[in-house]
Design a protein around this motif. Sequence first.
Motif, mmCIF file in Angstrom:
data_model
loop_
_atom_site.group_PDB
_atom_site.id
_atom_site.type_symbol
_atom_site.label_atom_id
_atom_site.label_comp_id
_atom_site.label_asym_id
_atom_site.label_seq_id
_atom_site.Cartn_x
_atom_site.Cartn_y
_atom_site.Cartn_z
ATOM 1 N N LYS A 16 -1.367 -6.175 14.150
ATOM 2 C CA LYS A 16 -2.527 -5.277 13.960
ATOM 3 C C LYS A 16 -2.049 -3.819 13.908
ATOM 4 O O LYS A 16 -2.507 -2.962 14.669
ATOM 5 N N ASP A 17 -1.130 -3.561 12.990
ATOM 6 C CA ASP A 17 -0.528 -2.222 12.909
ATOM 7 C C ASP A 17 -0.943 -1.457 11.658
ATOM 8 O O ASP A 17 -0.453 -0.356 11.398
ATOM 9 N N GLY A 18 -1.823 -2.048 10.859
ATOM 10 C CA GLY A 18 -2.296 -1.375 9.655
ATOM 11 C C GLY A 18 -1.461 -1.632 8.420
ATOM 12 O O GLY A 18 -1.794 -1.123 7.344
ATOM 13 N N TYR A 19 -0.407 -2.432 8.553
ATOM 14 C CA TYR A 19 0.479 -2.666 7.411
ATOM 15 C C TYR A 19 0.193 -3.981 6.691
ATOM 16 O O TYR A 19 0.878 -4.316 5.722
ATOM 17 N N THR A 20 -0.816 -4.733 7.140
ATOM 18 C CA THR A 20 -1.226 -5.946 6.441
ATOM 19 C C THR A 20 -2.745 -5.947 6.278
ATOM 20 O O THR A 20 -3.487 -5.898 7.262
ATOM 21 N N TRP A 21 -3.174 -5.988 5.030
ATOM 22 C CA TRP A 21 -4.591 -5.995 4.685
ATOM 23 C C TRP A 21 -4.920 -7.277 3.950
ATOM 24 O O TRP A 21 -4.033 -7.971 3.454
ATOM 25 N N ALA A 22 -6.199 -7.601 3.859
ATOM 26 C CA ALA A 22 -6.671 -8.710 3.030
ATOM 27 C C ALA A 22 -7.626 -8.144 1.988
ATOM 28 O O ALA A 22 -8.077 -6.999 2.096
ATOM 29 N N ALA A 23 -7.922 -8.945 0.984
ATOM 30 C CA ALA A 23 -8.820 -8.500 -0.088
ATOM 31 C C ALA A 23 -9.732 -9.651 -0.476
ATOM 32 O O ALA A 23 -9.474 -10.813 -0.158
ATOM 33 N N TRP A 62 -9.746 -5.039 3.323
ATOM 34 C CA TRP A 62 -10.090 -4.826 4.726
ATOM 35 C C TRP A 62 -8.897 -5.031 5.626
ATOM 36 O O TRP A 62 -7.951 -5.740 5.318
ATOM 37 N N VAL A 63 -8.959 -4.352 6.767
ATOM 38 C CA VAL A 63 -7.913 -4.436 7.784
ATOM 39 C C VAL A 63 -8.589 -4.808 9.094
ATOM 40 O O VAL A 63 -9.777 -4.535 9.297
ATOM 41 N N LYS A 79 0.506 8.192 8.252
ATOM 42 C CA LYS A 79 1.486 8.361 7.175
ATOM 43 C C LYS A 79 2.353 7.113 7.147
ATOM 44 O O LYS A 79 3.358 7.043 7.859
ATOM 45 N N PRO A 80 1.984 6.111 6.361
ATOM 46 C CA PRO A 80 2.765 4.866 6.345
ATOM 47 C C PRO A 80 4.224 5.133 5.980
ATOM 48 O O PRO A 80 4.516 5.794 4.989
ATOM 49 N N ASP A 81 5.124 4.609 6.804
ATOM 50 C CA ASP A 81 6.554 4.858 6.603
ATOM 51 C C ASP A 81 7.285 3.669 5.987
ATOM 52 O O ASP A 81 8.507 3.659 5.887
ATOM 53 N N ARG A 82 6.521 2.657 5.584
ATOM 54 C CA ARG A 82 7.080 1.492 4.885
ATOM 55 C C ARG A 82 5.972 0.884 4.030
ATOM 56 O O ARG A 82 4.800 1.223 4.202
ATOM 57 N N PRO A 83 6.307 0.016 3.095
ATOM 58 C CA PRO A 83 5.285 -0.563 2.224
ATOM 59 C C PRO A 83 4.183 -1.282 2.988
ATOM 60 O O PRO A 83 4.426 -1.923 4.013
ATOM 61 N N VAL A 84 2.976 -1.182 2.469
ATOM 62 C CA VAL A 84 1.801 -1.839 3.036
ATOM 63 C C VAL A 84 1.490 -3.069 2.177
ATOM 64 O O VAL A 84 1.509 -2.989 0.949
ATOM 65 N N THR A 85 1.221 -4.189 2.821
ATOM 66 C CA THR A 85 0.920 -5.437 2.106
ATOM 67 C C THR A 85 -0.589 -5.662 2.040
ATOM 68 O O THR A 85 -1.286 -5.522 3.047
ATOM 69 N N ILE A 86 -1.075 -6.000 0.848
ATOM 70 C CA ILE A 86 -2.461 -6.425 0.678
ATOM 71 C C ILE A 86 -2.428 -7.867 0.197
ATOM 72 O O ILE A 86 -1.944 -8.149 -0.900
#
Length: 337
Positions: free
Chosen positions: A87-94, A257-258, A29-36
């Motif tokens: 590596k906490d799941g809050y930064t992704w690449a595309a 991807w993460v 349950k992400p508790d702050r914005p996630v960056t892609i």
Amino acid sequence: MKRTVLAAIAGLAFGLIAGAASAQDYPWKPDRPVTIIVPWAAGGSTDQMTRIVAAELEAELKQKFVVVNQPGASGSIGTKNALEAAKDGYTWAAGAAVDVGTYRVLGLLDTDLKDWRAFFAVANVSAIAANPAAGFKDFGDFLEKLKRDGDNIPVATAGLSSAGHNMMESIRAATPIKYKHVTYNGGAPAVVSAVAGETKAVSQLLVEMSEHIKGKRLVPLVVMAEKPVMLEGYGEIPPTVKWLPKMPAPMNYFGIWVHKDAPPAVIQTMEAVWRNKIAKSEAVQKYANARSAIFAPLFGDEAQTEAFKMIRYTAWLYFDAGKAKVSPDTLGIQRLQ
């Protein structure tokens, strides 16, 4: 009337509660914005796809997914920033899986697709289109002119390792041509250069040029495919096999991807979201249909296996063209038979 209104309010409340409960069912349950991070310019194919997927993820997980454009060095700059993030799941690449899968071969970045957990949304078709004033009758005519005077014919792409550059190198490997390679920081500016007449043609993804084709600002010459592709609002575009029957045309998968070291709960949640939301997404399907992309909501081992076909083909394409810094076989990348 009063009962009807009350029933409607009760139904709305139940829907909101059910939606909240749905989000709470996921282990993460992400508790702050996630960056892609989109490692290409705004408006290109990766940017288009990512913003649609981000909106679907926001709706499902009840948290903001912020898309940030960080173009440069064939997508490796933005990808590097994602690689070096926590590596906490809050930064992704595309982007395109083939880019990540060939960075080591090109010496751009020490990573490949096995370092990431990939979640694909679509497979995109590469295409070549020309400025109407360039005077190319069809792809066959384009090839003949590249054979005769290619050094003086500017062709735009999004740079080394982009889908457009890969297509041009595939053509050059299949038949003796030359071309003046003009690079841009993304598919959108590359396409605009051809529309403006700055370059005579552009080799990029069909999704990036489809609106210009429909508006008659570009003339489509060919798609990298085994069969003709129907562009909604335009018509049929012929495939490369019509002129180059032995040139391969593997699928080019796009997604987000993460890093593989992200918490297991993050991976489990996104796999469930891909099954529950993305695989049924009308928004993603509508985008794919409108731009002649292929709806392909893959993840897990299937995503890795399917994407590796294009990676193998492209890695050896670079090597044979003298553009590779590292031999693919030293990285465990065998030739695509």
